[in-house]
Design an enzyme around this catalytic site. Structure first.
Site, PDB file in Angstrom:
ATOM      1  N   ARG A   1      -2.015 -11.398  10.310  1.00 24.19           N
ATOM      2  CA  ARG A   1      -1.530 -10.067  10.675  1.00 24.19           C
ATOM      3  C   ARG A   1      -1.378  -9.919  12.186  1.00 24.19           C
ATOM      4  O   ARG A   1      -0.419  -9.293  12.662  1.00 24.19           O
ATOM      5  CB  ARG A   1      -2.485  -8.989  10.160  1.00 24.19           C
TER       6      ARG A   1
ATOM      7  N   TYR B   1      -4.812 -19.000   0.625  1.00 23.22           N
ATOM      8  CA  TYR B   1      -3.627 -19.669   1.163  1.00 23.22           C
ATOM      9  C   TYR B   1      -3.873 -20.023   2.625  1.00 23.22           C
ATOM     10  O   TYR B   1      -4.720 -19.431   3.291  1.00 23.22           O
ATOM     11  CB  TYR B   1      -2.377 -18.800   1.025  1.00 23.22           C
TER      12      TYR B   1
ATOM     13  N   ASP C   1       3.013   2.672   5.577  1.00 23.55           N
ATOM     14  CA  ASP C   1       1.895   3.169   4.781  1.00 23.55           C
ATOM     15  C   ASP C   1       1.765   4.685   4.823  1.00 23.55           C
ATOM     16  O   ASP C   1       1.168   5.281   3.923  1.00 23.55           O
ATOM     17  CB  ASP C   1       0.583   2.540   5.249  1.00 23.55           C
TER      18      ASP C   1
END
Length: 392
Positions: free
Chosen positions: A105, A213, A290
């Site tokens: 991120r 991952y 969001d």
């Protein structure tokens, strides 16, 4: 040139600011925290995200920090058997025009922040927006620091607990999903060789699942383990002990457990979202990311949808300042159905794909195992495919 205020300096806010700057507007971002920074770990980017990043001019910067994924693997978390795998190279990339990748991120945020700086966006920290008022073709926002800022447009990208949304929509606190997620990042050098893959791997068990991952150029493994535990209180980034995490995921296959046992410095969140709403627009004010449509992580599309919002806003607001309200209504109409469908799909995936037990889990496995690679690509085509932003 229109002056546009953006509330929030996270991924959605910076993307919205960059979209406006690239459309020739003057842009000011007001961020509540003193510094512009992003916390958290890995994030998945489907091809639709890369189409949006290309339109924002930062595709290559993000791609240079990303790990490209060869397949999505769905494992039965109890038996350890692979149920299905969706290849993400070859035909997938040809069909959708871009790769599937994962990125930290902070790396995605940094690319957007650098893009904003290069585009001349004004970035002001320590200014959490608390409300707004409109008069005479302008919007004036108030901040917790006691300051006021005036412009022609306000984009509320101030996240799940958006103050702009509270005034615009007024739907109260977010919906607590009852799902708790534990996150950790570990060095890849600690992972057994046979468990190192260029895939996003999901282990689905009764009332719980585990995803992992590679990130950081393959130097690290991102771990995210979720329990459908009926949690009813918000938790955001609280530390969790290794023993607690392992006790919450008892019963998973040995390979999954081996990776969970490597985790350390675990942190825990209780997942929240909101029901879709019809309207994100009030005159010269609009919501994005969001603040508009927070969603659970199960479709891996939260950031992707925020990036699409940014490009759509950048396109529709290429207009005379007098036309802003009607152009924001256009944005609302274009984005509402797609984001609502994604929000509800994410909820469905958590319930019906990731957490079923016994007979429902067996039925799920039979269904998924019967899909070919092309079938699976067909299933995600509405979501992973390109959006034509040029026709707005």
């Amino acid at each position: 040139m229109t002056h546009i205020l953006v509330a929030g300096g996270g991924i959605g806010g910076l993307a919205a600011a960059l979209g406006q700057a690239r459309s020739g507007h003057r842009v000011t971002v007001l961020e509540g925290r003193p510094q512009f920074a992003e916390i958290g770990a890995g994030i998945q980017l489907a091809p639709n995200a890369f189409h949006a990043l290309a339109a924002l001019g930062v595709r290559d910067a993000v791609a240079g920090r990303a790990d490209f994924i060869d397949e999505l693997r769905f494992m039965d978390g109890v038996s350890g058997e692979q149920v299905a795998a969706m290849p993400l190279t070859g035909g997938y990339r040809a069909r959708f025009g871009n790769p599937y990748a994962v990125v930290h991120r902070a790396d995605l945020h940094r690319a957007l922040l650098d893009g904003c700086r290069d585009a001349g966006v004004e970035l002001i920290g320590g200014q959490r927006v608390t409300g707004y008022e409109q008069s005479g073709g302008h919007v004036t926002v108030s901040t917790a620091a006691g300051d006021r800022f005036r412009a022609e447009v306000l984009i509320g990208a101030d996240g799940l607990r958006s103050a702009v949304r509270e005034q615009l929509v007024g739907d109260g606190p977010p919906r607590i999903s009852g799902h708790t997620i534990y996150r950790s990042v570990i060095p890849m050098s600690e992972v057994p060789e046979k468990l190192r893959t260029r895939s996003v791997t999901l282990w689905a068990g009764p009332g719980r699942h585990f995803v992992h991952y590679p990130i950081g150029g393959g130097d690290y493994l991102n771990l995210a383990a979720t329990r459908d535990d009926g949690a009813d209180t918000e938790i955001t980034g609280t530390p969790a002990t290794r023993d607690h995490v392992l006790s919450e995921f008892a019963g998973l296959d040995d390979s999954a457990r081996r990776l969970l046992e490597l985790g350390r410095d675990w942190r825990v969140w209780v997942l929240c979202d909101r029901d879709p709403v019809e309207t994100w627009v009030d005159g010269r004010v609009a919501l994005a990311g969001d603040a508009a449509h927070p969603m659970l992580q199960y479709a891996a599309q939260g950031a992707c949808m925020a990036l699409e919002d940014a490009v759509t806003l950048g396109t529709v607001l290429r207009c005379d300042p007098a036309d802003v309200p009607q152009r924001l209504e256009k944005y609302n109409g274009v984005r509402r159905e797609r984001t609502a469908r994604t929000t509800l799909t994410a909820r469905w995936m958590g319930s019906e794909l990731y957490h079923p037990a016994r007979g429902r889990a067996a039925a799920r496995n039979t269904l998924l195992a019967g899909h070919s690679a092309d079938d699976l690509h067909d299933v995600v085509s509405w979501l992973h495919g390109a959006t034509d932003f040029s026709t707005l």
